[in-house]
Write an enzyme that holds these catalytic residues in place. Structure first.
Site, PDB file in Angstrom:
ATOM      1  N   LYS A 118      33.768  37.895  43.642  1.00 28.84           N
ATOM      2  CA  LYS A 118      32.890  37.672  42.609  1.00 28.84           C
ATOM      3  C   LYS A 118      33.058  36.530  41.865  1.00 28.84           C
ATOM      4  CE  LYS A 118      31.963  42.711  42.320  1.00 28.84           C
ATOM      5  NZ  LYS A 118      32.101  43.579  41.406  1.00 28.84           N
ATOM      6  N   LYS A 199      27.640  42.701  55.551  1.00 36.53           N
ATOM      7  CA  LYS A 199      27.178  44.036  55.200  1.00 36.53           C
ATOM      8  C   LYS A 199      26.013  43.777  54.210  1.00 36.53           C
ATOM      9  CE  LYS A 199      29.589  45.596  51.052  1.00 36.53           C
ATOM     10  NZ  LYS A 199      30.275  46.472  50.649  1.00 36.53           N
ATOM     11  N   LYS A 202      22.521  43.075  47.896  1.00 33.92           N
ATOM     12  CA  LYS A 202      21.476  42.718  47.044  1.00 33.92           C
ATOM     13  C   LYS A 202      21.645  41.280  46.921  1.00 33.92           C
ATOM     14  CE  LYS A 202      21.557  45.796  43.608  1.00 33.92           C
ATOM     15  NZ  LYS A 202      21.363  46.310  42.416  1.00 33.92           N
TER      16      LYS A 202
END
Ligand code: AMP
Length: 334
Positions: A118, A199, A202
Site C-alpha cells: 500500500k 488477484k 480495483k
C-alpha cells in the site's frame, strides 16, 4: 470445521466504493456460508476507521458505509444470525488500539507485506494509519475476544500479528485475550481478467467486474479477458486465464454449465467466446437479483440506520466490558 457455541467469529470490509466479484465470491458469499455452518456468534463490521488510511472523499463516506451494509444484506447475510455494525460506532476500539500500540514492536509492523504494497501504491500519503493498520485490526478482533477470523491467505500475516499482540499483552499484564486463529476456508481466488496471474482488484481498470456493472459492460469486459497465449497441448492443466473463467462459471453458473463447458474444453471443441458469453449472462442474471435487493434496502436507509444503532449499542456494551478489564490491568483505573 467444527466450532463451539462460545466461538466468536469476526470479519469486515472497507467502505471504499463499489465491490467487485472477487470481493463477492471471496468474502461476502463465504460469510453467508459461514453463518449457516457456524455454531458461535458472528460479527461483520464496516471498517470505516481503517478506510481513512487511504485517500478518500469525506463527502462520500456516509453513503459508502450505508451502501456496504446494504450489500452485506443483499448478498444474504441474515441480521438474525450476524451482528452487522460500523467500526467507528464503537470508539472503544481506538482506546484498545492505543494500548496495543504500546506492546507492539515497530519491527513487527515493518515486516507486513500489505504495508509495503500500500505504501508503494500511495507514495504521497504514507501515513501512520497505513503503518499501524494491523494493530487496529488486532483491536477489532480482540475487543469482542474473537477466536476465529475468516481470511484469505494474504491476511494471515495480520492474524498472526494479532496473536503476537494478544500474547505480549497477556505476558505483561496477565491473561486477558484469546490468541485468535485464522479460519482459512476454501475461498476461490478470483483473478484479474487482463492479468490472470494477479488477484482481481480495483487497481487495474478493465480487469475487474464491479457488482454495479450493467450486462453489456460485463460482456465487454469478459470478451477482452485473457485466455490462452497459444495452442493448448496439455488439457490436464488450464492456463490461469481459462481456469479463472471456469472458476467464475462454477460460482455463477449451473452444474450443467460446468459440465458442458468442461467436456467441450477437454475434447478441444470449446470456443472461448461462447464460454465468455455464457458466463456474462450468468453473472448478469445473478447480479440483477443482488442489485434489486440492494436497491430495495437502500430505498429505506432509516431501517438500515436503526439496525446499526441497535447493534452499536449491543457491541459497545461488550466493548466497554473489555476496555474496563484492560484499563484495570494496565493501571489506568482501579
Ligand atoms: P480488499 O478490499 O482487497 O481488502 O478485499 C475485501 C475482501 O475481499 C477481503 O476479505 C479479501 O480477501 C476479498 N477479496 C478481495 N479481492 C479478492 C479476489 N480477487 N478474490 C477473492 N477474494 C478477494
Amino acid at each position: 470445521m467444527k466450532t463451539g457455541e462460545k466461538d466468536i467469529l469476526l470479519s469486515g470490509m472497507q467502505p471504499t466504493g463499489p465491490l467487485h466479484i472477487g470481493n463477492y465470491v471471496g468474502a461476502l458469499r463465504n460469510w453467508v456460508r459461514l453463518q449457516d455452518q457456524f455454531a458461535g456468534r458472528l460479527f461483520v463490521f464496516v471498517a470505516d476507521y481503517h478506510a481513512m488510511s487511504e485517500n478518500y472523499d469525506p463527502k462520500e463516506r456516509q453513503e459508502q458505509i450505508l451502501t456496504l451494509v446494504a450489500e452485506y444484506l443483499a448478498a444474504g447475510l441474515d441480521p438474525k444470525k450476524v451482528t452487522i455494525y460500523v467500526q467507528s460506532h464503537i470508539p472503544e476500539v481506538t482506546e484498545l488500539f492505543w494500548i496495543f500500540n504500546t506492546v507492539t514492536p515497530v519491527a513487527f509492523l515493518e515486516r507486513m507485506t500489505q504495508f509495503k504494497d500500500k505504501s508503494g501504491r500511495q507514495k504521497e500519503n504514507i501515513n501512520m494509519g497505513l503503518f499501524s493498520y494491523p494493530v487496529l485490526q488486532a483491536a477489532d478482533i480482540l475487543l469482542p475476544k474473537a477466536s476465529l477470523v475468516p481470511v484469505g491467505l494474504d491476511q494471515v500475516q495480520h492474524v498472526e500479528l494479532t496473536r503476537d499482540i494478544a500474547r505480549f499483552f497477556n505476558n505483561r499484564f496477565g491473561e486477558t485475550f484469546p490468541e485468535p486463529k485464522p479460519l482459512l476456508t476454501e475461498i476461490p481466488k478470483v483473478m484479474g481478467l487482463l492479468d490472470p496471474e494477479k488477484k482481481m482488484s480495483k487497481s487495474v481498470p478493465g480487469s475487474y467486474i464491479s457488482l454495479m456493472d450493467e450486462p453489456e459492460e460485463i460482456q465487454k469486459k469478459l470478451r477482452r479477458a485473457v485466455t490462452d497465449m497459444g495452442p493448448v497441448t496439455d488439457r490436464s492443466k488450464k492456463s490461469a486465464g481459462v481456469q479463472n473463467l471456469f472458476t467464475l462459471l462454477h460460482e455463477f453458473g449451473t452444474p450443467e454449465d460446468d459440465a458442458i463447458m468442461e467436456r467441450a474444453y477437454q475434447d478441444g471443441s470449446l470456443k472461448y467466446s461462447e464460454l465468455k458469453d455464457l458466463l456474462a449472462l450468468r453473472i448478469a442474471d445473478h447480479l440483477a437479483t443482488f442489485r434489486a435487493r440492494r436497491a430495495k434496502l437502500l430505498a429505506n436507509p432509516a431501517a438500515l440506520e436503526r439496525m446499526l444503532a441497535t447493534n452499536a449499542k449491543k457491541v459497545r456494551k461488550m466493548a466497554q466490558q473489555t476496555v474496563k478489564e484492560v484499563r484495570q490491568k494496565v493501571g489506568l483505573s482501579t
